[in-house]
Design a protein around this motif. Structure first.
Motif: not given
Length: 256
Positions: A159-161, A168-173
């Motif tokens: 997700y850094l790239f 998607e990563y932020e949706a997981d959070r």
């Protein structure tokens, strides 16, 4: 310098990561991993007893999988570069500590003799290596001919790239928060690991394709990559935490 930075980070995380391993040992993961690994290993070495098989757990951390493999009856060497992790692993092993061989090793340059182990195993380590090609070569060197390589990992910091992976990563959070669960991806010094991950070559790679191609070039046989292996091994809490970062399994055999 980078290896020192990584070691300092994981030294600081040792107790917290150990708590995660303890939670795994008390949850469904203990049975899930035991059944999966035992099936793969004994399926490959049919006709041999578990006590005859020597397993190297590289990047053993606080010892979760070394403990499980030792409980099953395998001869286990737990290797990690961080002394604090090895200390936590010995504590977590309890009565089993005397049956596990704990050693400090750099995953890039193992000191064991050639063809020492029947199985070389790793979980959540490769992404965190500065020179993964060198590490894989070292792992293959200590693996016996006909031996089994098992590597479990994920595209942890893609997700850094990648903007889509960031969403998607932020949706997981958000989903973790909505379920009132502990978030394994936030906490003290997590920004430090993000800075380290930006320097790691595999953070931006397409995996497990990268690993499969490398292992084939290194002469490994029957190279298999299985995606979403967390569907079998993870707890529900882990599935929600890591929804956008599915764990994969790479399996390969060293030619005779």
């Amino acid at each position: 310098m980078l290896l020192t930075e990584i070691k300092e980070y994981w030294t600081g995380r040792a107790e917290g990561y150990s708590a995660v391993n303890q939670e795994e040992l008390q949850g469904c993961q203990r049975e899930n991993w035991a059944a999966f690994l035992d099936g793969r290993i004994m399926g490959h070495f049919s006709g041999l007893a578990r006590r005859e098989l020597h397993i190297l757990d590289i990047g053993a951390g606080p010892g979760f999988l070394s403990i499980i493999l030792s409980e099953l009856g395998y001869q286990v060497t737990a290797a990690d570069y961080t002394e604090a992790m090895l200390a936590q692993a010995q504590l977590n092993a309890g009565a089993l500590a005397g049956r596990i061989h704990f050693v400090k090793e750099d995953a890039h340059a193992l000191t064991m003799p050639d063809e020492t182990f029947d199985v070389v195993f790793s979980r959540n380590l490769t992404w965190n290596l500065e020179h993964p090609e060198t590490a894989y070569k070292s792992w293959i060197r200590v693996l016996k001919k006909g031996g089994l390589l098992l590597n479990f990992d994920a595209n942890w910091y893609r997700y850094l790239f990648d903007g889509k992976k960031r969403e998607e990563y932020e949706a997981d959070r958000r989903k973790v928060a909505e379920n009132a669960m502990e978030d394994y991806n936030v906490g003290e010094n997590f920004d430090v690991m993000e800075r380290i991950a930006l320097k790691m070559p595999l953070s931006s790679m397409d995996r497990p394709e990268w690993d499969v191609d490398l292992l084939k070039r290194y002469g490994m046989e029957h190279v298999l990559a299985e995606r979403n292996i967390g569907d079998i091994l993870y707890s529900e809490k882990e599935k929600i935490n890591y929804g956008s970062t599915p764990m994969f399994c790479i399996q390969a055999v060293k030619g005779r």
